[in-house]
Write a protein that holds these residues in place. Structure first.
Motif, PDB file in Angstrom:
ATOM      1  N   GLU A  34      43.659  35.327  41.038  1.00 20.47           N
ATOM      2  CA  GLU A  34      43.901  34.302  40.021  1.00 20.47           C
ATOM      3  C   GLU A  34      42.591  33.765  39.440  1.00 20.47           C
ATOM      4  OE1 GLU A  34      46.393  31.161  41.475  1.00 20.47           O
ATOM      5  OE2 GLU A  34      46.026  29.929  39.703  1.00 20.47           O
ATOM      6  N   ARG A  35      41.573  33.694  40.299  1.00 24.27           N
ATOM      7  CA  ARG A  35      40.306  33.083  39.883  1.00 24.27           C
ATOM      8  C   ARG A  35      39.390  34.036  39.127  1.00 24.27           C
ATOM      9  NH1 ARG A  35      38.759  31.141  45.760  1.00 24.27           N
ATOM     10  NH2 ARG A  35      36.838  30.399  44.839  1.00 24.27           N
ATOM     11  N   ILE A  36      39.668  35.345  39.178  1.00 27.45           N
ATOM     12  CA  ILE A  36      38.739  36.269  38.524  1.00 27.45           C
ATOM     13  C   ILE A  36      39.368  37.127  37.429  1.00 27.45           C
ATOM     14  CG2 ILE A  36      37.205  36.408  40.543  1.00 27.45           C
ATOM     15  CD1 ILE A  36      38.440  39.242  41.007  1.00 27.45           C
ATOM     16  N   CYS A  37      40.684  37.287  37.430  1.00 27.74           N
ATOM     17  CA  CYS A  37      41.291  38.268  36.523  1.00 27.74           C
ATOM     18  C   CYS A  37      41.540  37.710  35.127  1.00 27.74           C
ATOM     19  CB  CYS A  37      42.607  38.772  37.085  1.00 27.74           C
ATOM     20  SG  CYS A  37      42.367  39.840  38.482  1.00 27.74           S
ATOM     21  N   ASP A  38      41.267  38.549  34.128  1.00 30.28           N
ATOM     22  CA  ASP A  38      41.596  38.198  32.752  1.00 30.28           C
ATOM     23  C   ASP A  38      43.037  38.576  32.461  1.00 30.28           C
ATOM     24  OD1 ASP A  38      38.812  37.504  31.839  1.00 30.28           O
ATOM     25  OD2 ASP A  38      38.513  39.534  32.589  1.00 30.28           O
ATOM     26  N   MET A  64      46.338  36.706  32.432  1.00 27.95           N
ATOM     27  CA  MET A  64      46.596  35.884  33.606  1.00 27.95           C
ATOM     28  C   MET A  64      47.127  34.509  33.179  1.00 27.95           C
ATOM     29  SD  MET A  64      46.626  35.790  36.874  1.00 27.95           S
ATOM     30  CE  MET A  64      45.511  36.827  37.778  1.00 27.95           C
ATOM     31  N   GLU A  65      46.630  34.030  32.040  1.00 25.43           N
ATOM     32  CA  GLU A  65      47.096  32.719  31.548  1.00 25.43           C
ATOM     33  C   GLU A  65      48.583  32.739  31.220  1.00 25.43           C
ATOM     34  OE1 GLU A  65      44.397  31.367  28.314  1.00 25.43           O
ATOM     35  OE2 GLU A  65      45.000  29.500  29.299  1.00 25.43           O
TER      36      GLU A  65
END
Lengths: 124, 295
Positions: free
Chosen positions: B191-195, B211-212
């Motif tokens: 969640e913290r790194i993926c676009d 991811m958003e």
């Protein structure tokens, strides 16, 4: 630098925008200061890079930060937040409803003005 | 750009992955998630050029990867189990990489090892799972590839190593425009790194989006029902999960909008407040609710 309230109903990206502006107004962050990249801040705050990117795009559009390709992201060397009629209208509406609430609770004009002054001092 | 186009792959006559298409740009991190045996490892092995596709194409900057050393020179691959020459020590392995990969960056390897602290004189067979994983990440990243493909790279890593791993990875992405395809069950990390993200289910793409947008698939709500939520609330089809502590209810819903707020209020809700949902919780609720919910 940014403290998120994950339990708040305010969108995360709005919280980032507001806190960045607060840091600038309080002079915790000054023109030319380097700020974390989108990915670094996302990792630190445990949120999605896209959310940070959204906040940074808005801050950049408003002239608070600037990205220099290959170098990083910085507080703008000359911060000029453009006056935005929609934003001013929104602020007026919010102030109006807060003033009304306070008046209903028995605050008089003097007390309300005092409160606004205090808040202004706090962020300057 | 890494392009996976209409990919099929099976073993014997059983298809494992079907009709998969994914694109990953340089400078982008794409996450691959799915339950066990959803086909993640098969897909990754095809993308790394280890398996030959039954149907479809895998292209890196327009060139097919399978049996193509020129393309393979530009890609790094961290497998779920990384095997090296057992009786070599780490130093020997590094030397071998320097011979095979002209761009191997030995300074970077040494810098990484300041952080990961691998015992360079120890032989491969004597390394722990976590040490082998760190070694694989270091060797493959120090090849300075254009693309890095990783299968569950955080398994076996302790919390400190995991954090360092993510920091080093995003540095490579930012500084060298590394394109990354990563599969993991560590959803908090992804969640913290993926676009963007692809969710696999039984070998097929179930969801594929930024991811958003993924995070907006479902909404978590704090809702207060003084006197308790009635049957009408439990029967609302868009509520996928409901639990409560006293009169405070936590709901996970699909398709959150003003109309739903209105209906909840009509059913006695005095406060409706959306709060952040983690990818992990979202994934679990989606998996559990499949079949129970029809759009």
């Amino acid at each position: 630098m940014v403290q998120l309230d994950y339990k708040s109903s305010r969108p995360i990206y709005e919280q980032i925008i507001e806190q960045m502006k607060y840091n600038v107004m309080k002079k915790y962050l000054n023109p030319g200061d380097s700020i974390p990249s989108v990915r670094k801040l996302a990792l630190e705050l445990k949120i999605t890079p896209g959310t940070v990117a959204k906040a940074y795009q808005e801050l950049e559009r408003q002239g608070v930060i600037e990205t220099i390709r290959g170098k990083g992201t910085f507080i703008a060397s000359e911060i000029k937040v453009k006056q935005d009629d929609d934003k001013i209208d929104l602020a007026k509406k919010q102030i109006r409803s807060s003033v009304m609430e306070l008046k209903l609770m028995g605050y008089d004009k003097k007390k309300i003005v005092e409160l606004v002054k205090e808040m202004y001092e706090e962020i300057s | 750009m890494l392009e996976i186009k209409d990919l099929y792959k099976g073993y014997d006559k059983n298809p494992v992955i079907k009709n998969i298409s994914i694109t990953v740009d340089r400078g982008e991190i794409h996450g691959l998630i799915g339950e066990n045996s959803a086909g993640k490892t098969t897909l990754i092995k095809c993308a790394a050029g280890i398996y030959m596709a039954d149907k479809g194409e895998i292209l890196f900057d327009g060139e097919p990867v399978f049996d193509n050393p020129t393309v393979k020179e530009k890609i790094g691959y961290v497998a779920d189990y990384n095997e090296y020459i057992r009786f070599y020590n780490i130093k020997n392995m590094v030397k071998m990489y320097e011979v095979f990969y002209p761009h191997f960056n030995i300074e970077k390897f040494n810098d990484f090892n300041e952080i990961f602290k691998l015992p360079v004189d120890r032989r491969i067979y004597a390394l722990s799972k976590g040490q082998k994983m760190r070694l694989a990440f270091m060797l493959e990243t120090c090849k300075e590839p254009d693309y890095l493909i990783m299968d569950e790279p955080t398994s076996g890593l302790d919390p400190v190593a995991k954090t360092k791993f993510f920091e080093l990875l995003i540095n490579e992405v930012e500084q060298r425009d590394l394109g990354v395809l990563i599969s993991s069950h560590n959803l908090d990390g992804l969640e913290r790194i993926c676009d963007s993200v692809t969710m696999l289910k039984s070998g097929e793409v179930e969801r594929q989006m930024s991811m958003e947008d993924m995070k907006e698939e479902l909404t978590k709500l704090n809702v207060v029902f003084e006197g308790g939520a009635g049957k009408a609330v439990y029967d609302m089809p868009e509520i996928l999960r409901i639990s409560n502590v006293g009169s405070i209810y936590t709901l996970v819903v699909k398709g959150f909008d003003d109309e739903l707020i209105k209906r909840l209020k009509k059913s006695g809700a005095s406060l409706v407040e959306p709060v952040d949902i983690s990818l992990e919780e979202l994934f679990v609720v989606l998996e559990e609710s499949r079949g129970d919910y029809h759009e």
